[in-house]
Write a protein that holds these residues in place. Structure first.
Motif, short mmCIF file in Angstrom:
data_model
loop_
_atom_site.label_atom_id
_atom_site.label_comp_id
_atom_site.label_asym_id
_atom_site.label_seq_id
_atom_site.Cartn_x
_atom_site.Cartn_y
_atom_site.Cartn_z
N PHE A 184 0.84 -1.15 0.06
CA PHE A 184 0.30 -0.08 0.14
C PHE A 184 1.11 1.07 -0.01
CE2 PHE A 184 -2.56 3.20 2.39
CZ PHE A 184 -3.23 3.67 1.42
N TYR A 185 1.94 1.28 0.72
CA TYR A 185 2.73 2.37 0.80
C TYR A 185 3.18 2.62 -0.62
CZ TYR A 185 6.42 5.69 2.54
OH TYR A 185 7.16 6.82 2.97
N LEU A 186 3.85 1.75 -1.27
CA LEU A 186 4.27 1.96 -2.52
C LEU A 186 3.13 2.49 -3.70
CD1 LEU A 186 6.72 -1.27 -3.18
CD2 LEU A 186 7.44 1.10 -2.81
N ARG A 187 2.21 1.88 -3.56
CA ARG A 187 1.15 2.31 -4.46
C ARG A 187 0.48 3.49 -4.16
NH1 ARG A 187 -3.50 -2.29 -4.88
NH2 ARG A 187 -4.14 -1.04 -6.45
N SER A 188 0.64 4.03 -2.84
CA SER A 188 0.04 5.50 -2.46
C SER A 188 1.06 6.39 -2.96
CB SER A 188 -0.12 5.45 -1.08
OG SER A 188 1.35 5.73 -0.26
N ARG A 189 2.20 6.05 -3.48
CA ARG A 189 3.40 6.86 -4.08
C ARG A 189 3.22 6.68 -5.45
NH1 ARG A 189 2.50 8.50 0.23
NH2 ARG A 189 3.92 8.77 1.84
N GLY A 190 2.28 6.19 -6.14
CA GLY A 190 1.91 6.22 -7.59
C GLY A 190 2.62 5.02 -8.19
N VAL A 191 3.08 4.09 -7.38
CA VAL A 191 3.60 2.71 -8.09
C VAL A 191 2.47 1.89 -8.22
CG1 VAL A 191 5.41 1.02 -7.97
CG2 VAL A 191 5.86 3.02 -7.03
N ASP A 192 2.40 1.26 -9.64
CA ASP A 192 1.19 0.53 -9.69
C ASP A 192 1.62 -0.86 -9.03
OD1 ASP A 192 1.88 -1.68 -11.92
OD2 ASP A 192 2.85 0.13 -12.49
N GLU A 193 0.32 -1.47 -9.19
CA GLU A 193 0.41 -2.84 -8.33
C GLU A 193 1.38 -3.85 -8.83
OE1 GLU A 193 -3.32 -4.72 -7.36
OE2 GLU A 193 -2.44 -6.08 -6.11
N PRO A 240 -5.19 2.98 -5.52
CA PRO A 240 -4.41 3.93 -4.84
C PRO A 240 -3.48 4.60 -5.47
CG PRO A 240 -4.67 1.85 -3.76
CD PRO A 240 -5.53 1.77 -4.77
N GLU A 241 -2.59 3.80 -6.65
CA GLU A 241 -1.55 4.74 -7.43
C GLU A 241 -2.24 5.61 -8.41
OE1 GLU A 241 -2.47 1.32 -7.25
OE2 GLU A 241 -2.19 0.10 -8.95
N ALA A 280 -2.61 8.59 -6.25
CA ALA A 280 -1.37 9.47 -6.26
C ALA A 280 -1.11 10.20 -7.24
CB ALA A 280 -0.31 8.32 -5.79
N ARG A 281 -1.27 9.51 -8.38
CA ARG A 281 -0.86 10.34 -9.98
C ARG A 281 -1.77 11.56 -10.20
NH1 ARG A 281 -0.70 4.53 -13.05
NH2 ARG A 281 0.97 3.68 -11.78
N PHE A 329 1.92 9.16 5.93
CA PHE A 329 1.74 8.17 6.79
C PHE A 329 1.91 8.29 8.35
CE2 PHE A 329 0.81 3.94 4.14
CZ PHE A 329 0.93 4.68 2.86
N LEU A 364 12.98 5.27 -5.60
CA LEU A 364 11.30 5.07 -5.34
C LEU A 364 10.81 6.49 -5.66
CD1 LEU A 364 8.49 4.10 -4.72
CD2 LEU A 364 9.20 4.53 -2.33
N ALA A 380 8.22 7.60 -8.53
CA ALA A 380 7.05 8.00 -8.38
C ALA A 380 6.69 9.33 -8.97
CB ALA A 380 6.95 8.19 -6.60
N LEU A 429 6.84 15.44 -4.63
CA LEU A 429 5.69 14.92 -5.51
C LEU A 429 4.82 15.93 -5.57
CD1 LEU A 429 5.38 11.16 -4.03
CD2 LEU A 429 6.75 11.96 -5.97
#
Lengths: 441, 251
Positions: A385-394, B72-73, B76-77, B84, B98, B102, B162
């Motif tokens: 979830f942390y990575l996805r919340s930064r815009g990284v797709d699943e 979620p992604e 973000a975009r 957090f 990362l 991002a 970001l």
């Protein structure tokens, strides 16, 4: 099944014996054949082989290569070398040394790195170093002892440091035969000697064969060895590896094993810390997919006080693959002040993959620091979830976390060229790693 | 920018948000205060898209779009950023790689070209100063071995790089000593502008001494029971949450 296999190998030995060029092995060979005759191959009723069925190997009836090995594509060999790292390289094709493909770098005076075949029977080095490891552990070490015909002898004299790594490359597989090779590598470091030894096992794609390797390592007082075993056999191949490490006072061995290829692979690493101050690090990584089966068995014996072992194995299982980890640590009664830490972490990427993991600690001393832990799990949802919340797709996030999990095992490798190569190999075995290029470089 | 209507959210069998309404306009800073267990973190996580919550009813519109249709992604975009409460440690994933992935992912989504290494480092250096981040943290694994304060700083640093349009800061003040709190607050203040909205989720009004909100809302038992200006936060500090809960019950 086992009896038929034993008869086959006894017959094969009769045909093969005249071609043997390592006569000093005569005595152990006879003992090995006896062992095979008496005990046969292990079945799943044998505790040590409970989770690994060797029937796929015993029913194959592998043979010793009789003709000269087929030529191997130069590009394939080159792909196994470390292009930006000078190594003293010995290349073997189906178990036979190839001088043409090997590369010599200058070595310090007194250092011996040579194919076993060129070792003279009365060579003091050989006899002096208890190289002929008479102890037969199971049918595969018996098979190796009976059929060993080549391999590498490495001897580093006291107070000598070999700066450049020694790289042994075993390339196996032949389209029109199911061959076996039984290499034996003997590594002996003198007092305060140092060396780095890499064994690479690779196969011609899509060929079926058995590599049954045995490596014996002796680290004398104060010596230091960096040892790597990189198993990238063909997807149809069988690989059995036996590594025996014996260490004297204040010696240090860092052992890295990577199990990436093969249809069925079994690796045994037995370590004896025979004198105070001996320290071993065992790092292992296994990545399995499809119907691969990989079994790692380790045994660390702390025999004297102030000995240390750090063991860290990780596995990533995908498809219908199966992995086994069995890590046994014995702390003998007199081995006070022992420090022994073991961990095994497994990541299951598929609902059809399976792992059996078993730490075994036997502690007979009372003043020791020991720990062990085994985990089996999926990717951490919070990290995802942390990575996805930064815009990284699943997909990318999953691939990234999987890669990071595996990569941790090789992060401390001190040669960047080796580390990078292994990173590349790992990425090649894991899903969707094309998505994560910008994260890893 | 953000319109939440009668939002009801549960986890397992437990309902946490019980009909929450909130409107945040572009450029505004809103503080959501409430006692432990009132649903503050649930709100923050649901907005960012964490999927272990069940949205039972209600709507959330972000820029006129149904937020729940976005992964979620994608959120973000589209410019949503969650700082957090407990930043996750991710061994083996490099902080700076990362961040670069991002940022370039967001830029690509916006139709902008990717920054090259030099341009990216320029942005990074500039933003690091905002939160006085130690450069040595950049090349470490994400949050691994960071102190509590370093983790929170890293969150605000990521926010700075970001450049989100809606930033949700979940208990960013918790676990910070006063100096670290000031640094983080200064970082956030420097990111305030008329096109960015910020939602501060906090238990204590302490943070609001340093980041002065336009509006303060009190969340209790899954609902906003009172809204007001920043004076409400001061009053809360003096009288405690029971006071506003009693008033709400009386009303």
């Amino acid at each position: 099944m086992s009896e038929a296999a034993v008869s086959h190998y006894l017959a094969e030995y009769e045909q093969f014996r005249d071609t043997l060029t390592a006569p000093w092995f005569a005595q152990p060979r006879a003992a090995a054949l006896d062992f095979l005759r008496t005990n046969g191959f292990p079945s799943r009723r044998t505790e040590q082989w409970k989770y690994t069925d060797v029937t796929p190997i015993t029913r194959k009836k592998f043979t010793v290569g009789r003709s000269a090995p087929a030529a191997v594509d130069d590009a394939f060999v080159d792909s196994l070398r470390f292009s930006r790292l000078d190594c003293h390289e010995l290349v073997f094709i189906n178990g036979s040394f190839s001088a043409a493909l090997s590369r010599n770098e200058p070595l310090p005076e007194g250092v011996a790195v040579q194919p076993l075949q060129s070792v003279k029977p009365d060579d003091a080095l050989l006899l002096d170093s208890c190289f002929v490891d008479g102890e037969i552990k199971n049918a595969f070490s018996a098979l190796n002892t009976a059929f060993v015909n080549d391999g590498v002898l490495i001897h580093v004299p006291d107070n000598t440091e070999v700066a450049i790594p020694i790289h042994i490359i075993y390339i196996s597989g032949q389209a029109d035969a199911t061959l076996m090779s039984n290499p034996r590598n003997l590594v002996a470091l003198g007092r305060n000697a140092g060396a780095s030894v890499i064994e690479s096992f690779a196969g011609i794609p899509d060929t079926e064969y058995l590599t049954n390797n045995h490596t014996a390592i002796l680290g004398r007082a104060g010596s230091r060895l960096d040892y790597y075993s990189i198993q990238q056999e063909s997807q149809r191949a069988y690989h059995i590896g036996n590594t025996r490490i014996r260490q004297q006072a204040d010696s240090r061995v860092d052992c890295h094993t990577l199990s990436l290829g093969g249809k069925l692979a079994r690796s045994d690493i037995d370590v004896e810390l025979d004198e105070p101050g001996a320290e071993v690090k065992l790092n292992g990584l296994y990545l399995t997919n499809n119907r691969q089966h990989v079994d790692n068995h380790t045994l660390v014996e702390h025999k004297q006080p102030h000995t240390t072992s750090h063991e860290h194995f990780r596995g990533v299982m995908n498809g219908h693959s199966r992995a086994v980890f069995n890590g046994k640590v014995i702390v003998h009664e007199q081995a006070q002040k022992t420090e022994a830490h073991q961990s095994n972490a497994n990541l299951l990427l598929s609902g059809n993959a399976e792992v059996d993991t078993k730490p075994e600690l036997e502690i007979y001393a009372d003043d020791v620091k020991c720990s062990h832990g085994a985990t089996v799990g999926q990717l951490d949802e919070n990290m995802l979830f942390y990575l996805r919340s930064r815009g990284v797709d699943e997909h990318t996030a999953r691939s990234l976390l999987t890669y990071a999990f595996a990569e941790e095992i090789i992060r401390d490798i001190r040669f960047p060229e080796i580390r990078e190569r292994l990173e590349h190999s790992i990425a090649g075995e894991l899903p969707d790693t094309d998505l994560i290029e910008e994260f890893v470089k | 920018m953000l319109t939440i209507n009668n939002l009801k959210v549960g986890i397992g069998n437990k309902q946490i948000l019980k009909g929450l309404d909130l409107t945040v306009n572009t450029g505004e800073v809103h503080a959501i205060m409430g006692p432990n267990g009132s649903g503050k973190s649930t709100l923050a996580n649901v907005l960012a898209g964490r999927d272990n919550y069940e949205v039972m009813s209600g709507t959330v519109e972000y820029d006129g779009r149904d937020l729940f249709e976005l992964a979620p992604e994608e959120r973000a975009r589209e410019g949503i950023f969650l700082a957090f409460q407990y930043p996750v440690e991710i061994p083996g994933v490099n902080n700076i790689y990362l961040l670069k992935a991002a940022l370039n992912g967001i830029r690509k989504h916006q139709g902008k070209g990717a920054l090259d290494a030099v341009e990216f480092l320029q942005v990074v250096r500039e933003k690091m100063k905002l939160v006085k981040m130690d450069e040595s943290l950049l090349n470490r694994s994400v949050n691994e071995g960071f102190s509590g304060g370093e983790k929170k700083r890293n969150e605000i640093f990521q926010m700075a790089v970001l450049d989100p349009r809606l930033a949700i800061l979940d208990e960013t003040d918790s676990g910070l000593d006063i100096d670290a709190l000031k640094t983080v607050a200064e970082g956030v203040n420097s990111l305030r502008n008329e096109s960015r909205s910020i939602v501060l989720v906090t238990h204590y009004q302490r943070l609001l001494n340093y980041i002065v909100p336009d509006y303060v809302h009190v969340l209790s038992d899954g609902k906003i029971i009172r809204s007001g200006s920043r004076e409400l936060a001061v009053e809360l500090e003096e009288k405690g949450y029971d006071w506003v809960r009693q008033e709400a019950r009386a009303a």
